[in-house]
Design an enzyme around this catalytic site. Sequence first.
Site, PDB file in Angstrom:
ATOM      1  N   MET A  56      21.610  -2.588 -22.035  1.00  0.00           N
ATOM      2  CA  MET A  56      20.182  -2.480 -22.312  1.00  0.00           C
ATOM      3  C   MET A  56      19.453  -3.725 -21.813  1.00  0.00           C
ATOM      4  SD  MET A  56      20.223  -0.704 -26.106  1.00  0.00           S
ATOM      5  CE  MET A  56      18.450  -0.385 -26.050  1.00  0.00           C
TER       6      MET A  56
ATOM      7  N   CYS B 153      15.529 -11.671 -11.075  1.00  0.00           N
ATOM      8  CA  CYS B 153      15.381 -12.055 -12.484  1.00  0.00           C
ATOM      9  C   CYS B 153      15.372 -13.561 -12.696  1.00  0.00           C
ATOM     10  CB  CYS B 153      16.457 -11.390 -13.338  1.00  0.00           C
ATOM     11  SG  CYS B 153      18.145 -11.945 -13.000  1.00  0.00           S
TER      12      CYS B 153
ATOM     13  N   CYS C   6      25.376  -9.182  -9.013  1.00  0.00           N
ATOM     14  CA  CYS C   6      25.267  -9.032 -10.462  1.00  0.00           C
ATOM     15  C   CYS C   6      25.983  -7.767 -10.930  1.00  0.00           C
ATOM     16  CB  CYS C   6      23.800  -8.996 -10.867  1.00  0.00           C
ATOM     17  SG  CYS C   6      23.533  -8.897 -12.652  1.00  0.00           S
TER      18      CYS C   6
END
Length: 377
Positions: free
Chosen positions: A19, A210, A113
């Site tokens: 999440m 990010c 990632c």
Amino acid sequence: MSQTPLSPPPVGGRVVVAMSGGVDSSVTAALLKEQGHDVVGLTMRLYDHGKPLGPGARTCCAGQDIHDARRVADRLGIAHYVLDYESRFREDVIEPFAASYGRGETPIPCVLCNQTVKFRDLLAAALDLGGTALATGHYVRRLDGPEGPRLYRAVDPGRDQSYFLFATTKGQLGRLLFPLGAMASKDETRAIARRLGLAVGDKPDSQDICFVPDGDYAKVVERLRPGVVEAGEIVDLDGTVLGHHPGLIHFTVGQRRGVGIGGSAEPLYVIALDTATHRLVVGPHAALARREIAVSGLNWLGEGEGPASAGTRARIKIRHASPPFPGQIFPGAAAGEARVVLDEPAHGVAPGQAAVFYGLDDNDARVLGGGWIGASR
């Protein structure tokens, strides 16, 4: 060859959901909860920007995103845990990202990632929690073939993320779920979020890298690799100096806009980044043409252990936004390598990007694997 959706885990079985705090992973958790699974949410804390990011920040796995993920978990009535992966994220994603730019490449940190902290570390954590599978909000499909699970493009071509998941192994696929891959559009996903009363239903998609929330990736690279952002000359194919640039990190092969050279009889494109001399080589569009591409870090998802010695026909994407090019994939000179030969030249083949292979059947939807682009000619 026939394929069918893989059977979901038994109802009541534990499924762990990655999440991020966005609408996609939130809806993924909600759908699995509706189906009767024992859902547990995991959120990775990947990077500390030094200050909380506000609601307008368009990244993932940051302060506000972790808060949003927890709110959704509370709404769904599921357990939720935050894992501190900052050190491993720096080691496996941020440092290689900076090193890649130092080599004159154009890296894709999202692939790294997915390959490391998500489908290696987070999947291991999911299994440690007793999960039968790890589910994510990626727009891809996992279907069943005669030899096991296969990876396919999403139904919605505009949302498809299969390019970024080429490094997912066959073993990992057997433990992964992608409930959103069959969605007709992102609007359908958002509609589900609103129906379920999820607060993130209208949250903007993450856009930035990010760990570079302000978009200034050169600053990040300079901090990690002091001196790598060095100004230099802009030269043509003959070595004639045409101007100067602020640093090779600001350019990629195939780029035209922002090169800073005017007055040419024809448009000039970035042909190469010479890190040894800090020179930016520019030339006409025709000079970008490449038919042969060396690929390293090969991950093979097709039949067998790799491409056929006589060549495997496929369509090859050299960038996420580019159309696939027909061609052949041959085994490379060493393990983990391959050689791609395109039927027609492609333009803008950039080292550091990925060459991702798609099968010729099923509307080119099946992912056969991929690897990292190196030298090309």
